[in-house]
Design an enzyme around this catalytic site. Structure first.
Site, PDB file in Angstrom:
ATOM      1  CG  ASP B  99      -0.157   0.072   2.534  1.00 17.60           C
ATOM      2  OD1 ASP B  99       0.878  -0.623   2.649  1.00 17.60           O
ATOM      3  OD2 ASP B  99      -0.561   0.812   3.444  1.00 17.60           O
ATOM      4  CD  GLU B 165       4.501   0.926   6.786  1.00 18.09           C
ATOM      5  OE1 GLU B 165       5.333   1.167   7.666  1.00 18.09           O
ATOM      6  OE2 GLU B 165       4.130   1.790   5.947  1.00 18.09           O
TER       7      GLU B 165
END
Lengths: 476, 476
Positions: B99, B165
């Protein structure tokens, strides 16, 4: 002693008429700080002018042109009026304002703010009821009751009613300066009814207000906000420096720690000290106002002196630092601390600023920080104090005793009312604050109200004051 | 010395293929913190799984269910993958994330953030290029180059790639805990490529991060915000008290003044001290990072030690006070000061909190204020430090020397990377941070980029590391 009973009786008789007059005024939402209400402010000025003319007064609506920095708005006019022009009578300058604070039902009002709503206890709710439409109409009511009672007014009235008081009094100071030797030139004294009693039972005369010097200290270092994990420990942090400086101004008991400030404060004379004990105010009143029992002093006299005749210093906040709920691991790059000093006699604006600036510079130098520091003066306004033994005050005190049967509290306001100083300085005449409303009226809050008693007895007070001041001035 | 030249040569040959792989990955706007991009995050997870499968790996996309407190969102899956299952080979657990941070052209990007744009200096701009798509794809590139070069990978890879994250790694710790004795049970060491070199020329190995204990102190008194004119001088002011407390934590040179904190810090050993002088970092680098010359220390070693191995304390801001531009004469009724301590060995979370709380209570007691004070722990996270002499680090250091011709900087991060600690604690294995990007990549900023050199030589580094770590582990 003036023969006032026919006037008083007429005020009681006309009570409902006077309440209707207030209802009409409250219905005009003359909010000076909202663009879309500006026409209502102007409408209110015209309504007021018509009321005065209907009573036989003369009125000029002095246009002030466009509002500075907001050129799409026309300023509401200053109403310059006269009632009576007998050269043998003294001339009393009265000031008030016909604009109001913003208000919406959805703010939490129990009733529509622009519909006067009277409850069973005689509390008349409505925006502007106490600030300042009620008091302004009090003067008109007094004129009408004199006329209907067939009692001659012993003075000429010079009126100055503005429509921008809740929005910086834009244009007013210029008008006062311009008219000091013209429209206002014959004024013997000034009377303003635009503040409040200290409590709810006992009227007061207000003979002073504190000034306010507002400062900021800006500390900057890094080029942009930094991550406290990545840079914490390696760099001087502006917040650390600013907090050190802000910490040096005042102790938790409110004692100002800036060297030299205390020396400027006029010593308390015995005569002045004697004014505090009779004031109708209790520690309970203070705790109610605070919403807490966090008073510094445990007695009324010290508390009042520190509101009225001693300076104070408040830390308002910090611009540029993290301020929302939650946690952010930021080292702010530039922070600006805001604080202000409430000033009292004999603290001159520039003397205070010089002491504060010197102190800030010394404190910053002590830090040996590589950050940069800038001291700024944000705004300043001087205190105002009158001699409470002036005939203007003697007259008002007698009027209070006549109407309410008590000696008034002699008070000073902790906050500032700049127009008092302007009148004092430009006209060189004694200025008196003679409030109508009580401490519970909630002038700038939701559910603003004026008690019927304050409105009706207040009308009597304003009328009685005119008789007593005529007498005192003749004697003086 | 492993025979790596055919692999290196193949990486150079496949350069354009690898850049195309990164271009495809950057084109998927997998922003984990934006609801409307959640499907793109999931799409990115599937794209990555397909890439691994195409290389002959096996993949499970572990679903994590709904996002806590945001039940309308499904969490993106954690990708659990394997490449190779030879029981004679060591097992290397690699972690990364697929991400990215938010990005919009209008934020100030020079190019479209989701179109990889390469300039004449070989800087590849695009969101996620360096954080963390480039490094994750580096592992895949290394596999592909081995295959095409006909060189056998000397290890089995266990992969853990998450999609949250940049949004709190929601669900990751639970997955690691759950799989510690299952999917991850054979892991011999852990390698994470998700941080940055200290500068732009010299790679580093990162063997520690600081922890962070974030606190707040709330001081309240009055029932509501007060006018400083009306009440200033009569009441204890929460801001005055809070500033006193905040002033007591740290001096302008960053020295923490809370009693007992210093005693918890592990003494600097000679061996550790020797790690700092070789680090490729100058005071100019620091000043460039700060955007100012406000460094506390005048030398590199002290600066780095205070970022990497000493605690720091930052004052972040105050909630509830006046924070906008301009001047407001308010006495805030309730103010909340925010600050955090960056922790290092051997500062245990609870020990630090106990010392801070004791200090805050003592400082507040000194004020003898009638206000109320509340100390709060907002969040805590422990430091992580590895033994940089472990074979995992020796291997990585040799790989750096082989690919870049220099000994790596041995660094610790000032900020926190919580996953390091989770792997260390749950698996009991050595964790290595082996970054690919440089200090100028702007991971969370506009115009994020990864230099071609870092991507291609970085791919060689990751591949070389696998050979050296296989050797070191066999030897060990």
């Amino acid at each position: 002693m003036p023969h006032l009973d026919p006037f008083f009786k007429q005020v009681d008789t006309l009570k409902d008429t006077f309440i209707e007059r207030l209802r009409e005024a409250v219905a005009i939402p003359s909010i000076s700080s909202e663009d879309e209400r500006r026409q209502d402010v102007i409408k209110m000025g015209h309504w007021l002018a018509d009321q005065i003319k209907a009573l036989g007064g003369t009125v000029e609506l002095r246009e002030l042109g466009q509002q500075p920095h907001r050129e799409h708005l026309v300023l509401p006019p200053v109403l310059l009026g006269r009632y009576g022009d007998d050269p043998k009578k003294p001339n009393i300058l009265i000031y008030g304002h016909y604009d109001v604070q913003p208000a919406q039902k959805s703010d939490g009002w129990n009733t529509d703010p622009f519909t006067l709503s009277i409850d069973e206890k005689g509390r008349m709710y409505g925006r502007g009821s106490t600030d300042d439409k009620g008091p302004v109409l009090g003067w008109l009511n007094a004129i009408e009751a004199h006329q209907k009672a067939g009692v001659e007014l012993p003075v000429n009235l010079i009126m100055c009613f503005e429509g921008m008081e809740e929005n910086g009094s834009e244009g007013l100071d210029d008008t006062i300066r311009a008219e000091a030797k013209k429209f206002f030139k014959d004024a013997d004294v000034v009377c303003i009814s635009d503040n409040y009693w200290l409590g709810t039972e006992k009227p007061c005369l207000t003979y002073g207000v504190r000034g306010c010097n507002y400062y900021s200290v800006e500390v900057s270092g890094p080029g942009a906000d930094l991550h406290s994990g990545v840079y914490g420990g390696m760099t001087h942090e502006p917040m650390t420096d600013l907090i050190r400086i802000m910490n040096s101004f005042v102790d938790p008991d409110g004692k100002i720690l800036i060297k030299g400030i205390d020396d400027l404060v006029a010593p308390l004379t015995e005569q002045e000290a004697a004014l505090y004990p009779p004031i109708a105010f209790t520690m309970n009143d203070l705790h109610e106002g605070l919403g807490s029992e966090t008073s510094i002093y445990d007695n009324k006299e010290d508390s009042l002196k520190h509101k009225m005749r001693y300076p104070s210093l408040s830390l308002h906040g910090i611009e540029g630092a993290f301020y929302t709920p939650g946690a952010k691991t930021v080292i702010p790059a530039k922070v600006i601390g805001k604080f202000s000093v409430r000033t009292v006699p004999n603290m001159e604006i520039d003397e205070v600023t010089a002491l504060v600036e010197k102190h800030v510079n010394e404190e910053f130098a002590k830090l040996k920080s590589k950050n940069k520091m800038k001291f700024n003066v944000m705004h300043v306004g001087k205190w105002w104090v009158e001699d409470p033994n002036h005939p203007n005050y003697t007259a008002a005190a007698k009027a209070v005793e006549r109407v309410f049967g008590v000696k008034p509290d002699m008070t000073r306001e902790g906050g500032s009312i700049p127009v008092t100083l302007t009148f004092q300085e430009e006209l060189g005449k004694n200025v008196l604050l003679l409030p109508m409303g009580s401490s519970t009226d909630g002038a700038h809050s939701i559910n603003e109200k004026l008690d019927k008693r304050n409105y009706i007895e207040g009308t009597k007070l304003l009328g009685a004051y005119l008789h007593y001041v005529a007498g005192e001035l003749k004697r003086g």
